[in-house]
Enzyme design. Structure first.
Site, PDB file in Angstrom:
ATOM      1  N   ASP A 111      -0.797   5.652  -5.269  1.00  0.00           N
ATOM      2  CA  ASP A 111      -1.397   4.327  -5.161  1.00  0.00           C
ATOM      3  C   ASP A 111      -2.799   4.403  -5.769  1.00  0.00           C
ATOM      4  OD1 ASP A 111      -1.840   1.680  -4.265  1.00  0.00           O
ATOM      5  OD2 ASP A 111      -2.857   2.455  -2.495  1.00  0.00           O
TER       6      ASP A 111
ATOM      7  N   ASN B  42       1.830  -0.572   2.526  1.00  0.00           N
ATOM      8  CA  ASN B  42       2.657  -0.865   1.353  1.00  0.00           C
ATOM      9  C   ASN B  42       3.062   0.391   0.597  1.00  0.00           C
ATOM     10  OD1 ASN B  42      -0.012  -0.426   0.577  1.00  0.00           O
ATOM     11  ND2 ASN B  42       0.191  -1.652  -1.270  1.00  0.00           N
TER      12      ASN B  42
END
Length: 1239
Positions: free
Chosen positions: A444, A881
């Site tokens: 990420d 997420n």
């Protein structure tokens, strides 16, 4: 959706009210005919028609209904008995005291090795087959079973204690006879609970009332989702009015069945002839903790294992390493080898019995007259004699080593982050060696590569950019000291913007006014050292940074009062308060990419405005026609911000007439109270209002890189690890962060960007990119057309030809590429007919960046690479997420960041900072793989050296299945004499120091290529063990055959030979491990030389004159120990065997190091630099220096913006309902208790 579900399913996250609290008392109810008293649930068919309601006397089909929904009767637990709702007692333990032994043994004997030794034990009690004492199998089998049982039992005791602690917590329940205190396990569905401040919630509750203003309560959900920031819930005004009479509350709740969706609840309350919609904002889930709220009352909806917490407590995906799978295959190969050896002995026995057995019946009497029958028995006998070929202690030893390696990770102070007091944590013990084999990292961006600490850096207002520090003079920050609300750590470098604000420039004032009004931030005002301190609790770091920036400039968001927002505004004339009436909030979601507020003011002005902020794409298409003609300058500014790696939002507004507002308010109220397609209707209503905007400006927020990220990425990339960044950010933002962190380098070609919005375009782009890359690489490598660019010769040391980077076929001097894919294109690229082409193209690139991707797409990308590349993958992230990709990868790493701990809770390893990943992989990972490889190689070698001696002896004992070793030596060989040195090797070994692991990242490559342990090395270790056993046996046979001692007595007996062979074997295998050890600790010395000393102790204690005279049946050999040690033949045998076996090892190692050295050997010895070839290999392996890269603007043909919006939907409705206003003032000591804040 079924008719039944449609009767009560209500979207729970989009309901908004346009009226303040005083005007919305009945805004959420729907009138129901008084003739139809609602006490039972509605039948599916009748609900669809909407004409009939079931009376309390009517029976329903419970089994059918419970499969689709749940009905809860308040204060009527007896009505739930037949429905078989789960009680509130939980059990996560696996065993009870009376089921532990049978279940645990059953589980352990499902392992093929344990089952095999159980069968051998049964065979050993048959005297016609076994020549071994059963104790030789019982002891190691019992130790293995006991060690595993103790571990499993301890783990289950911990679970029992945890269950007991939770089940025995006390809860206060309102019953007909008053408030009673019961254990959590005694709470049932339908009970009304009273919960006090700081208490945990016992079950999933419908909030009925709160002691706080507006019936709000604050909860902490750290145990539920890992998030430490406080969340707000509110009771219905109608149920809150019953405060003090809840023991007589008779409402009926019709809701969804138990599920694991933490952020959603659909249901309704039927009470007093009216129906009230329920959603997640009315629920308090088990595992939450009540904070900053004196007391609440709640109705139990789900209990025990039906609660959402327990529904989410399913087993994490089981992850096994490649070495685990390989070990199972190797053990199966050993079984085959064992059966072949036993078959050879059985056939030889049959032939020998047929030809010469009749002459030796005095010594070996026949039990059968058939040589074939005798051979059959001998097959099973040799299966017992050579059972040690199958390593029963292998799996236990592996688990011990993995546990030790996990502790070393936990104890590494160099991966401890002092600022956050966060150490590295190995949350699993089964994947350590796979850390040394990673080929792909999926990361990420926000909060993982960056700090997720937002600062207001630049902005664009009225066609001008503010915030750029002068390049000619040393930048001087603006002095905000006049503002008592300013933060000492806020820095801005443009005095012009501050001056215009104080001069009340309309454009600047409107800009900061929008920032101060359009948000969901909650202020908390406290007194610190006699000075007012305003702390903003922001759901999104971006929002907190913007509101804090406005506060520092002088537009302070002070508090919320019911439906009003109060600002404190500074100007040249002094400071004043402005009050705005908040009429509606049009909430943010990922589809809209914007949020808006409708406000009246500043009061007493009747002016109504809609203020909007969001992505440039969402704002520009909603601008007024005359505004769209003037966007070119703003687009240029957006590009500037994006190239700086900044996160941008566009701000826009327009005036709204009173008439337009009244019409729109009615439409909004109708949509927000709809029970069918509420989200879609609200979206349509929002679109009607969000149009014809005037553009006010653009904000640019900086999310700084974490410390050490560029250096870490440079080293990881040089270790032939491919890094893919999967982010939700805009394309330009991700690209420029890529340059900042050295994922993208100036030496690369311009990134290949795939922006297709349809399948045809995406396919054409992939084909074009693949052709471009392969043609360039063929030209650079001098390959013919059609030849695979990945076909590169590999030299004997395991590295590709000089100048060529390992594993990916791209050399240091060859062109390198980066691929950038947006979310739309990725959707098509992951389809079945394109994903092969997408992977082929992406795998030829040095770096891949996927922008605007969803959590599901992140997981799909990881799964694609796992399947197509057959490579070990690692995913690292810090937010909820990222959980899907963390679980999808072979290894998941969670960053303890500012987005909660949900990623950490789902991970295999947790770190405080991305930079520690470099140390985790290049040091701990590489060492773990190397240690496990050495351990397995040596383990199989010592077992074969030990067991195959029995095979050689078979040719000298007429294949009678007699053993050359004593029974006790067979029992203790793998338990005492050779177990500890190999464990020390597997835990503490270091082939090179840690600083060289970092200096030469390409030392990591052998792990990626499985070069330290594979089937070839396994077979070589078996062959070497077999040769060692042959050398030991026949050298010993030469010394003891027809030998006599110094007194002229015969010393060639099998007992003497067997003891001498056993002692020499212990010396050889322990000296062998000494040759394999590069890093000696005091434990290594103690275990290695202590194992040899243990054999002498064993000989003199068990086979000395004491025990043999006391227990001749158990120790029949007599006092052989002193006798064997007194023989000159034994010491000559020991010296010659050691010299031969170790000389072979040393010679082989020397020849390989001279004629085919590995890079590890070159790095280990300094004199290797004298050779040009060696020097060039080392220089290529050395990591380049990666200085921290300052943000610089790149001249590129790439155009775009850097929009990023991390706010979650749903807060708008709580603010508009009056559920979120200014939080109560607290003392300085209480500030830390409210969770993460942005100042």
């Amino acid at each position: 959706m079924s008719d039944f579900e449609a009767s009560f399913s209500l979207p729970g996250s989009a309901e908004l009210s346009t009226e303040p609290k005083s005007r919305r008392e009945t805004g959420r109810e729907t009138e129901v005919s008084k003739d139809n008293e609602m006490t039972e649930f509605v039948d599916a068919e009748e609900t669809t028609s909407g004409t009939n309601i079931i009376n309390s006397s009517e029976e329903r089909k419970e089994d059918e209904e419970e499969s689709e929904g749940r009905v809860v009767f308040a204060n009527c637990p007896e009505k739930h008995v037949e429905r078989d709702y789960d009680g509130n007692q939980i059990r996560t333990s696996r065993y009870t005291w009376y089921t532990f032994l049978p279940i645990n043994l059953f589980e352990q004997f499902q392992r093929i090795a344990n089952a095999y030794f159980l069968v051998l034990l049964i065979l050993q009690v048959i005297p016609q087959i076994s020549s071994l004492n059963p104790v030789s199998t019982v002891v190691p089998l019992a130790l293995v079973l006991s060690a595993t049982a103790i571990k499993d039992g301890y783990d289950d005791i911990v679970r029992h204690r945890s269950d007991r602690e939770i089940n025995c917590r006390m809860a206060r329940v309102l019953r007909r006879d008053g408030l009673v205190t019961v254990q959590w396990s005694d709470v049932v569905v339908g009970d009304v609970l009273e919960v006090n401040n700081n208490d945990f919630i016992a079950a999933d509750l419908l909030l009925l009332a709160s002691s706080e203003e507006n019936d709000l309560c604050y909860i902490e959900t750290a145990e539920l989702d890992g998030e430490t920031n406080l969340k707000v819930r509110q009771a219905l005004a109608e149920t809150a009015a019953e405060r003090g009479n809840f023991e007589n509350f008779e409402g009926v709740i019709c809701c969804e069945p138990p599920n694991n969706k933490l952020d959603r609840f659909d249901g309704r309350l039927e009470w007093k002839g009216k129906t009230y919609s329920l959603n997640n904002e009315n629920m308090l889930l088990r595992g939450c903790r009540l904070r900053n709220t004196r007391k609440i009352h709640g109705l139990v909806i789900f209990a025990g294992h039906d609660t959402k917490l327990m529904q989410n407590s399913g087993k994490a995906p089981f992850k096994r390493t490649g070495i685990d799978r390989l070990m199972n295959l190797l053990v199966a190969m050993i079984f085959v080898i064992l059966f072949v050896l036993c078959l050879i002995c059985a056939v030889a026995s049959s032939l020998w019995e047929a030809s010469q057995g009749d002459d030796f019946q005095v010594y070996l009497p026949w039990q059968f007259n058939s040589s074939h029958a005798i051979a059959t028995l001998q097959f099973f006998s040799y299966l017992i004699v050579m059972n040690t070929l199958v390593p029963i202690s292998l799996y236990v030893s592996v688990e011990i080593i993995r546990l030790g390696l996990s502790w070393l990770i936990d104890w590494d102070v160099k991966m401890y982050h002092r600022e956050s007091d966060t150490p590295a944590k190995a949350r699993t013990t089964t994947l350590n060696e796979e850390l040394g084999q990673i080929q792909y990292i999926f990361s990420d961006k926000t909060g993982t590569l960056t700090q997720n600490v937002m600062t207001f850096h630049m902005c664009s207002i009225g066609g001008k950019i503010y915030g750029e520090a002068s390049k000619e003079t040393e930048p001087k920050p603006v002095d905000f000291s006049f503002n008592e609300n300013s933060d000492s750590d806020f820095v801005f470098y443009d005095e012009k913007l501050f001056t215009k604000f104080l001069d009340a420039d309309p454009d600047v004032v409107n800009f900061f006014q929008l920032i101060s009004l359009c948000h969901t931030v909650m202020p908390e005002v406290s007194e610190v050292n006699g000075k007012r301190k305003i702390i903003y609790q922001a759901q999104s770091p971006d929002e907190g940074a913007l509101v804090s920036a406005a506060k520092n400039f002088g537009m302070t968001f002070l508090k919320r009062e019911q439906s009003d927002i109060i600002l404190e505004v500074h100007s040249q004339k002094g400071k004043s308060e402005e009050r705005f009436e908040l009429l509606a909030i049009l909430d943010f979601d990922n589809v809209r990419k914007r949020m808006s507020v409708i406000a009246r003011g500043p009061l007493p002005s009747k002016r109504i405005q809609i203020l909007c902020k969001g992505a440039d794409s969402a704002i520009f298409e909603r601008l007024a026609p005359e505004e769209k003609e003037n966007t070119a300058t703003v687009l240029e500014h957006l590009h500037v911000f994006a190239t700086e790696g900044l996160r941008t939002l566009c701000l826009a507004s327009r005036d709204v007439s009173e008439e337009e507002w009244e019409i729109w308010k009615a439409k909004h109220h109708e949509a927000s109270t709809s029970t069918v397609n509420r989200d879609e209707k609200l979206s349509d209503v929002y679109e009607e209002m969000e149009k014809n905007f005037k553009l006010l400006g653009v904000t640019a927020v900086e999310d700084k890189l974490q410390d050490g990220v560029p250096e870490a990425i440079a080293r990881l990339a040089h270790a032939a690890i491919k890094i893919w960044v999967l982010t939700g950010d805009k394309e330009e933002t991700a690209i420029n962060i890529g340059y900042s962190c050295r994922l993208l380098t100036p030496q690369m070609k311009d990134p290949l960007i795939m922006r297709g919005r349809d399948k045809k375009t995406v396919k054409a782009s992939l084909e074009e990119f693949h052709k471009t890359i392969t043609d360039e690489l063929r030209r650079a490598k001098g390959l013919a057309q059609g030849e695979d660019v990945a076909d590169c010769p590999v030299d004997s040391s395991g590295f590709e030809r000089e100048g060529v980077d390992v594993t990916d076929g791209i050399g240091d001097d060859e062109p390198s590429f980066a691929l950038v894919v947006n979310g739309f294109s990725l959707t098509y690229a992951l389809e079945d007919d394109l994903k092969d082409l997408f992977f082929k193209t992406a795998s030829l690139c040095k770096a891949v960046i996927c922008c605007r991707v969803t959590p599901l797409q992140k997981a799909e990308v990881v799964k694609l690479v796992k399947k197509k590349a057959n490579a070990i993958t690692l995913a690292i992230g810090d937010g909820a997420n990222d959980v899907s990709m963390i679980k999808a990868a072979h290894i998941g790493v969670g960053i303890s960041g500012k987005e909660g701990r949900q990623a950490v809770l789902s991970s295999d390893y947790s770190l405080a900072q991305f930079r520690y990943l470099e140390r985790l992989l290049l040091i701990h990972g590489r060492w773990s793989y190397m240690r496990m490889a050495k351990f397995l190689t040596y383990f199989f070698y010592k077992n074969f050296a030990f067991t195959v001696c029995q095979f050689w002896y078979a040719w000298f004992c007429a294949f009678s299945a007699q053993t050359v070793y004593d029974d006790w030596f067979i029992t203790l060989y793998n338990v005492i004499f050779t177990s500890l040195p190999v464990l020390a090797l597997g835990i503490f070994e270091q082939d090179i120091p840690e600083e060289k692991c970092l200096r030469y990242p390409k030392l990591y490559v052998p792990g990626q290529q499985n070069r330290l342990f594979n089937k070839k090395i396994f077979l070589m270790s078996l062959l070497y063990g077999a040769l060692a056993s042959a050398g030991l046996f026949f050298i010993g046979y030469g010394f003891f055959s027809d030998s006599i001692d110094s007194n002229g007595r015969d010393s060639s007996g099998v007992d003497v030979f067997g003891d001498a062979l056993a002692g020499t074997l212990v010396f050889v295998v322990n000296f062998q491990i000494g040759l394999e050890t590069f890093y000696w600790t005091w434990l290594s010395h103690f275990f290695t030389w202590g194992s040899i000393a243990a054999w002498f102790a064993f000989m003199f204690v068990l086979y000395g004159p004491g025990l043999s005279s006391l227990f001749p049946a158990i120790f029949p050999s007599g006092a052989t120990a002193p006798y064997v040690c007194s023989l000159t033949q034994f010491w000559l045998f020991l010296f010659v065997a050691l010299a031969v076996c170790l000389a072979v090892t040393v010679t082989v190692k020397y020849l390989f190091s001279v004629f085919s050295p590995t890079l590890i050997e070159l790095v280990r010895k300094d004199h290797g630099l004298e050779c040009y070839t060696c020097a060039k290999s080392i220089v290529q392996a050395e990591a380049p220096v990666a200085p921290a890269t300052p943000r610089v603007e790149r001249q590129s043909t790439i155009r775009g913006t850097g929009y990023a919006f991390s706010q979650e939907p749903g807060f708008g409705s709580m603010i508009m309902d009056g559920r979120l206003s200014v939080m109560a003032s607290r003392d300085e000591e209480d500030v830390d208790s409210i969770g993460p804040i942005v100042t």
